[in-house]
Scaffold this motif. Structure first.
Motif, PDB file in Angstrom:
ATOM      1  N   GLY A  80       4.513  -1.074 -10.829  1.00  0.00           N
ATOM      2  CA  GLY A  80       3.751  -0.066 -11.559  1.00  0.00           C
ATOM      3  C   GLY A  80       2.270  -0.378 -11.626  1.00  0.00           C
ATOM      4  O   GLY A  80       1.433   0.517 -11.477  1.00  0.00           O
ATOM      5  N   VAL A  81       1.935  -1.651 -11.821  1.00  0.00           N
ATOM      6  CA  VAL A  81       0.531  -2.044 -11.935  1.00  0.00           C
ATOM      7  C   VAL A  81      -0.221  -1.779 -10.627  1.00  0.00           C
ATOM      8  O   VAL A  81      -1.327  -1.218 -10.628  1.00  0.00           O
ATOM      9  CB  VAL A  81       0.413  -3.528 -12.341  1.00  0.00           C
ATOM     10  N   VAL A  82       0.389  -2.182  -9.489  1.00  0.00           N
ATOM     11  CA  VAL A  82      -0.307  -1.971  -8.206  1.00  0.00           C
ATOM     12  C   VAL A  82      -0.301  -0.491  -7.832  1.00  0.00           C
ATOM     13  O   VAL A  82      -1.274   0.021  -7.273  1.00  0.00           O
ATOM     14  CB  VAL A  82       0.307  -2.830  -7.083  1.00  0.00           C
ATOM     15  N   ALA A  83       0.792   0.211  -8.136  1.00  0.00           N
ATOM     16  CA  ALA A  83       0.823   1.656  -7.873  1.00  0.00           C
ATOM     17  C   ALA A  83      -0.270   2.366  -8.666  1.00  0.00           C
ATOM     18  O   ALA A  83      -0.892   3.325  -8.182  1.00  0.00           O
ATOM     19  CB  ALA A  83       2.199   2.219  -8.222  1.00  0.00           C
ATOM     20  N   LYS A  84      -0.527   1.892  -9.872  1.00  0.00           N
ATOM     21  CA  LYS A  84      -1.605   2.490 -10.673  1.00  0.00           C
ATOM     22  C   LYS A  84      -2.958   2.215 -10.037  1.00  0.00           C
ATOM     23  O   LYS A  84      -3.836   3.106 -10.008  1.00  0.00           O
ATOM     24  CB  LYS A  84      -1.564   1.936 -12.102  1.00  0.00           C
ATOM     25  N   LYS A  96      -0.080   5.101 -19.070  1.00  0.00           N
ATOM     26  CA  LYS A  96       0.694   3.875 -19.264  1.00  0.00           C
ATOM     27  C   LYS A  96       1.871   3.784 -18.284  1.00  0.00           C
ATOM     28  O   LYS A  96       2.334   4.796 -17.730  1.00  0.00           O
ATOM     29  CB  LYS A  96       1.234   3.825 -20.696  1.00  0.00           C
ATOM     30  N   ILE A  97       2.341   2.553 -18.094  1.00  0.00           N
ATOM     31  CA  ILE A  97       3.503   2.277 -17.239  1.00  0.00           C
ATOM     32  C   ILE A  97       4.662   1.929 -18.159  1.00  0.00           C
ATOM     33  O   ILE A  97       4.559   0.987 -18.969  1.00  0.00           O
ATOM     34  CB  ILE A  97       3.208   1.092 -16.295  1.00  0.00           C
ATOM     35  N   HIS A  98       5.767   2.657 -18.062  1.00  0.00           N
ATOM     36  CA  HIS A  98       6.903   2.445 -18.958  1.00  0.00           C
ATOM     37  C   HIS A  98       8.076   1.832 -18.188  1.00  0.00           C
ATOM     38  O   HIS A  98       8.476   2.345 -17.132  1.00  0.00           O
ATOM     39  CB  HIS A  98       7.332   3.762 -19.591  1.00  0.00           C
ATOM     40  N   GLN A 262      -4.896  11.968   1.185  1.00  0.00           N
ATOM     41  CA  GLN A 262      -5.029  12.910   0.075  1.00  0.00           C
ATOM     42  C   GLN A 262      -4.074  14.074   0.334  1.00  0.00           C
ATOM     43  O   GLN A 262      -4.197  14.781   1.331  1.00  0.00           O
ATOM     44  CB  GLN A 262      -6.464  13.414  -0.040  1.00  0.00           C
ATOM     45  N   THR A 263      -3.090  14.225  -0.521  1.00  0.00           N
ATOM     46  CA  THR A 263      -2.066  15.257  -0.344  1.00  0.00           C
ATOM     47  C   THR A 263      -1.860  15.990  -1.671  1.00  0.00           C
ATOM     48  O   THR A 263      -2.348  15.563  -2.715  1.00  0.00           O
ATOM     49  CB  THR A 263      -0.719  14.631   0.089  1.00  0.00           C
ATOM     50  N   ASN A 264      -1.117  17.074  -1.608  1.00  0.00           N
ATOM     51  CA  ASN A 264      -0.761  17.777  -2.840  1.00  0.00           C
ATOM     52  C   ASN A 264       0.199  16.957  -3.700  1.00  0.00           C
ATOM     53  O   ASN A 264       0.289  17.146  -4.909  1.00  0.00           O
ATOM     54  CB  ASN A 264      -0.135  19.132  -2.512  1.00  0.00           C
ATOM     55  N   ASP A 265       0.932  16.076  -3.054  1.00  0.00           N
ATOM     56  CA  ASP A 265       1.836  15.165  -3.750  1.00  0.00           C
ATOM     57  C   ASP A 265       0.995  14.013  -4.303  1.00  0.00           C
ATOM     58  O   ASP A 265       0.330  13.293  -3.554  1.00  0.00           O
ATOM     59  CB  ASP A 265       2.874  14.643  -2.751  1.00  0.00           C
ATOM     60  N   THR A 266       0.998  13.813  -5.620  1.00  0.00           N
ATOM     61  CA  THR A 266       0.137  12.795  -6.228  1.00  0.00           C
ATOM     62  C   THR A 266       0.812  11.440  -6.406  1.00  0.00           C
ATOM     63  O   THR A 266       0.218  10.535  -7.009  1.00  0.00           O
ATOM     64  CB  THR A 266      -0.372  13.281  -7.602  1.00  0.00           C
ATOM     65  N   ARG A 267       2.018  11.280  -5.896  1.00  0.00           N
ATOM     66  CA  ARG A 267       2.633   9.959  -5.974  1.00  0.00           C
ATOM     67  C   ARG A 267       1.816   8.950  -5.156  1.00  0.00           C
ATOM     68  O   ARG A 267       1.159   9.319  -4.169  1.00  0.00           O
ATOM     69  CB  ARG A 267       4.074  10.017  -5.465  1.00  0.00           C
ATOM     70  N   PRO A 268       1.840   7.688  -5.539  1.00  0.00           N
ATOM     71  CA  PRO A 268       0.933   6.704  -4.940  1.00  0.00           C
ATOM     72  C   PRO A 268       0.995   6.600  -3.430  1.00  0.00           C
ATOM     73  O   PRO A 268      -0.036   6.408  -2.777  1.00  0.00           O
ATOM     74  CB  PRO A 268       1.354   5.391  -5.607  1.00  0.00           C
ATOM     75  N   LEU A 269       2.197   6.691  -2.839  1.00  0.00           N
ATOM     76  CA  LEU A 269       2.330   6.475  -1.391  1.00  0.00           C
ATOM     77  C   LEU A 269       2.554   7.772  -0.611  1.00  0.00           C
ATOM     78  O   LEU A 269       2.982   7.729   0.550  1.00  0.00           O
ATOM     79  CB  LEU A 269       3.474   5.498  -1.103  1.00  0.00           C
ATOM     80  N   ILE A 540      13.170   3.240 -11.629  1.00  0.00           N
ATOM     81  CA  ILE A 540      13.027   2.511 -12.886  1.00  0.00           C
ATOM     82  C   ILE A 540      11.735   2.848 -13.624  1.00  0.00           C
ATOM     83  O   ILE A 540      11.761   3.161 -14.817  1.00  0.00           O
ATOM     84  CB  ILE A 540      13.099   0.991 -12.636  1.00  0.00           C
ATOM     85  N   ILE A 541      10.599   2.764 -12.957  1.00  0.00           N
ATOM     86  CA  ILE A 541       9.339   2.910 -13.692  1.00  0.00           C
ATOM     87  C   ILE A 541       8.987   4.379 -13.917  1.00  0.00           C
ATOM     88  O   ILE A 541       9.398   5.267 -13.161  1.00  0.00           O
ATOM     89  CB  ILE A 541       8.165   2.191 -12.994  1.00  0.00           C
ATOM     90  N   ARG A 542       8.234   4.588 -14.993  1.00  0.00           N
ATOM     91  CA  ARG A 542       7.759   5.936 -15.327  1.00  0.00           C
ATOM     92  C   ARG A 542       6.321   5.823 -15.807  1.00  0.00           C
ATOM     93  O   ARG A 542       5.958   4.911 -16.561  1.00  0.00           O
ATOM     94  CB  ARG A 542       8.646   6.552 -16.413  1.00  0.00           C
ATOM     95  N   PHE A 543       5.472   6.752 -15.370  1.00  0.00           N
ATOM     96  CA  PHE A 543       4.095   6.825 -15.836  1.00  0.00           C
ATOM     97  C   PHE A 543       3.965   7.928 -16.886  1.00  0.00           C
ATOM     98  O   PHE A 543       4.782   8.858 -16.928  1.00  0.00           O
ATOM     99  CB  PHE A 543       3.143   7.126 -14.673  1.00  0.00           C
ATOM    100  N   ASP A 544       2.928   7.809 -17.718  1.00  0.00           N
ATOM    101  CA  ASP A 544       2.641   8.916 -18.650  1.00  0.00           C
ATOM    102  C   ASP A 544       2.487  10.229 -17.897  1.00  0.00           C
ATOM    103  O   ASP A 544       2.959  11.274 -18.340  1.00  0.00           O
ATOM    104  CB  ASP A 544       1.345   8.623 -19.426  1.00  0.00           C
TER     105      ASP A 544
END
Length: 568
Positions: A80-84, A96-98, A262-269, A540-544
C-alpha cells in the motif's frame, strides 16, 4: 510501540519465543517499521508509515507459533505504501491505507476460499467443473490416488530424531520408480499409503535421501532446526540478501525514465503489462495481486507441463492465460513478442531454466535495450539467487523444511524431538508472492524516476527464515493453546498435505461464520467460465479513495484458454 522481548531455544535450537503476547495489529505496526528499516529503497518516513491503519482482533486466526498473519499484514501495508507513492507520481490521491488484520489471517488460505454456485472447493475438484472450463493441465500429478497424495509428506529417516520432507515434484510415477515403490498400490486410505511409503523411506538416512533426490532431479529436504539452517553454507549465503531484493541491472542506467501510463483507470498499475511464467501458487499469487493493482497480466503456460488445476479458480482472477509450447517456432516467437511489449516478467521456474531457453534476465535486458525502455525481471524460487542450492527444485514445503518452520511447528504442537509438521497454510508461497509485488512496485517506481532495467528476487526460504528471527519472535505455547481453544482445529500431523491442512482450517473457521461472512471479505463474479456465481477472497488493502483500491476487472479464467494475441 510495545516493547518486545524473547526467550531463546524454547522451541529448540535457534528459536526465539515471545515473553509477552502482542496483539496482531500492534505487532504489525511494530514489524512494519522493522521491515521498512531493513528494506533497500523503502521509505522510513514516519508520515508515510503512519498512513497505514491496521485494525482487527488481537488473537490470530492461524494455528501454530508462526506470526504469518502479522507478516501478511505488514507486507500488504508495504504494498500500500509504495502503491500510494506511485499514485502520487500519477497525480492521484489515495488517502489512508487500510489493512484488516483479521482478513490477513485468511489470505494464506486464498486458494481454498472459493465458492462456485454454492459448491465449495471439495465438490469443485470432483464434479468435473475444472476440466470443463479449461485445458486439463493437472494430469493427476498429485491427486490421482492416495499414494500420489502421500508422496508429498514428512517422513522419519534412519537417523534418530531427523525427519525429511519428501516431494515427488509433479512427476509421481518417476519418483515411485526411483524408490521401488508401487505408486498404484491398492491402498484404501491416505493413512495406509503413508505407512507404505514410510516403510521404504525410513530405511534411508537424510543424507542418502538428499543424494538420491538430487541425482534424480526430485525435491526433498531435511527438516532442519532454525539454528541448523543458519549454520549451513547455503543459509549463510541466503542471509546476505535482503528479503525484498531489487537492483538496477548494471549497464542499463542510460535507458530513459518510463512514466506510469495515464489512463481512465486510476489504480496504481493501470496500463502496466506483465508476463507471468509460473506454476502452482507463489508466482500466480504475485500475478493476481498485480492484476488487482491494475496491471494487464498474461499468464503463459506450456500445455505439456502439469500444474495444479484447482488453483485456476482463484489465482487467475483478472488475467489472460495463454498456452505456448516453446518447442514450436511460432509459439517461441509469440512469447518473444509478448516479452518485447512487457513492463514486467515474472519467472518462477527453477533458477536459470528459462535462461537455457533464451528467456533469461540478460535476454530480456537486451530486448529492453533494443526498444530503449527498461524492464523489470523478477526471479522467484526456493533457495535464493546464488549459492550451491540455488538451482535445486523446490516448493513451499521444501522451504518450510529447510528454514526450520516445520520443525518449530512440530515442537509447538507437542511432538517428540525432530518430528516436523507443515505450517498450517501455504504461507511461504502466498507471502513470497506478496514480497514479489513489493519488489515490482519499487522497481517500477524507480524506473519511472531514474530509468534503467531492474532485477528482483523473491525467495520462499527467505520468507520463512525471517519469521523465525529474534525480531519477529514466535508465539508462546500459551498463545498457541489459546488459538487452538478458540477454533478447535483438528490435529496437524507429519503426514498431512497442504490440501489436508487447508480443509482443517476451513472446517474450523466455518464454525465461526462471522469470520468468512464479513462485509468486503469476499468478491463474487457473475458468469465466469466455472459457474454463474463465483466467489473468492477479495484483495487485502483498501484506500480511502476506493477508485484506487485493488480490484479485479473480471473473475478467474481457465488455464490456457485466452486467444493468442499481442498487447492491446
Amino acid at each position: 510501540m510495545a516493547a518486545h522481548y524473547t526467550t531463546k531455544d524454547l522451541y529448540g535450537p535457534g528459536t526465539f519465543v515471545d515473553d509477552d503476547f502482542i496483539g496482531v495489529p500492534s505487532d504489525a505496526r511494530r514489524l512494519l517499521r522493522y521491515l521498512a528499516a531493513i528494506t533497500p529503497g523503502f521509505t522510513t518516513e514516519e508520515a508515510a508509515l503512519n498512513d497505514v491503519e491496521f485494525s482487527g482482533e488481537d488473537l490470530p486466526l492461524i494455528p501454530g507459533p508462526l506470526k504469518s498473519q502479522v507478516f501478511t499484514a505488514v507486507l500488504h501495508a508495504m504494498i500500500g505504501v509504495v502503491a500510494k507513492e506511485i499514485s502520487t507520481l500519477k497525480g492521484v490521491e489515495t488517502g489512508k491505507i487500510h489493512v484488516d488484520t483479521d482478513k490477513c489471517g485468511l489470505y494464506p488460505a486464498t486458494v481454498a476460499l472459493v465458492s462456485i454456485d454454492g459448491k465449495g472447493i471439495g465438490d469443485i475438484k470432483t464434479d468435473g467443473t475444472l476440466t470443463k472450463a479449461s485445458l486439463d493441465v493437472d494430469k493427476g500429478c498429485v491427486s490421482k490416488n492416495h499414494m500420489y497424495v502421500r508422496s508429498w509428506a514428512i517422513y522419519p529417516t534412519q537417523d534418530p530424531q531427523v525427519w525429511y520432507q519428501l516431494m515427488s515434484n509433479l512427476n509421481a510415477p518417476a519418483f515411485f520408480k526411483a524408490y521401488g515403490i508401487d505408486g498404484e498400490a491398492p491402498v484404501k486410505t491416505r493413512e495406509e499409503a503413508y505407512e507404505m511409503i514410510k516403510s521404504t523411506i525410513s530405511k534411508y538416512s537424510a543424507a542418502e535421501l538428499d543424494i538420491k533426490n538430487m541425482e534424480n532431479g526430485f525435491c526433498g529436504q531435511t527438516c532442519f532446526t532454525p539454528q541448523h539452517w543458519r549454520e549451513t553454507i547455503m543459509g549463510k549465503r541466503l542471509a546476505t540478501h535482503p528479503l525484498i531484493d531489487y537492483t538496477q541491472v548494471k549497464g542499463t542506467s542510460t535507458l530513459p525514465p518510463v512514466p506510469f501510463p495515464q489512463t481512465n483507470d486510476t489504480r496504481p498499475l493501470a496500463g502496466i503489462k506483465v508476463v507471468e511464467l509460473a506454476r502452482v501458487i507463489a508466482g500466480p499469487a504475485m500475478g493476481a495481486a498485480l492484476a488487482a493493482l491494475g496491471a494487464d497480466v498474461i499468464k503463459v503456460q506450456s500445455p505439456n507441463l502439469p500444474d495444479l488445476q484447482p488453483l485456476s479458480i482463484t489465482l487467475t482472477a483478472g488475467k489472460r492465460t495463454y498456452a505456448l509450447d516453446l518447442q514450436k517456432t511460432a509459439d517461441r516467437k509469440a512469447l518473444v513478442d509478448l516479452m518485447a511489449g512487457a513492463d514486467v516478467i515474472i519467472q518462477a521456474f527453477r533458477l536459470r531454466s528459462l535462461e537455457r531457453k533464451g528467456f533469461g534476465l540478460q535476454d530480456l535486458v537486451e530486448i529492453s535495450r533494443q526498444r530503449n525502455k527498461g524492464i523489470v525481471y523478477i526471479d522467484l524460487n526456493t533457495y535464493g539467487p546464488d549459492g550451491y542450492y540455488a538451482e535445486r527444485p523446490g516448493f513451499q514445503q521444501i522451504a518450510d523444511a529447510a528454514s526450520g518452520c516445520s520443525y518449530v511447528c512440530g515442537k509447538a504442537y507437542g511432538f517428540e524431538e525432530g518430528v516436523s509438521v507443515l505450517p498450517a497454510l501455504p504461507v511461504a508461497d502466498m507471502l513470497a508472492g506478496a514480497v514479489g509485488v513489493v519488489n515490482v512496485l519499487l522497481a517500477l517506481r524507480d524506473r519511472a524516476a531514474k530509468g534503467g532495467s531492474y532485477h528482483a528476487t523473491s525467495v520462499l526460504t527467505s520468507v520463512d527464515v525471517i519469521q523465525l528471527g529474534e525480531t519477529f519472535g514466535l508465539y508462546s505455547s500459551e498463545t498457541v493453546k489459546k488459538i487452538q481453544d478458540k477454533f478447535g482445529f483438528k490435529p496437524m500431523t507429519p503426514d498431512l498435505h497442504v490440501e489436508d491442512l487447508l480443509y482443517i482450517l476451513g472446517e474450523a473457521w466455518t464454525k465461526h461464520p462471522d469470520i468468512l461472512r464479513r462485509d468486503g471479505y469476499m468478491v463474487t463474479f457473475e458468469n465466469t467460465v466455472y459457474g454463474k456465481k463465483h466467489t473468492i477472497l477479495s484483495p487485502i488493502i483498501r484506500f480511502d479513495n476506493d477508485d484506487v483500491s485493488p480490484r479485479w476487472n473480471h473473475g478467474p479464467v481457465g488455464y490456457c484458454t485466452s486467444k493468442h494475441e499481442t498487447w492491446a
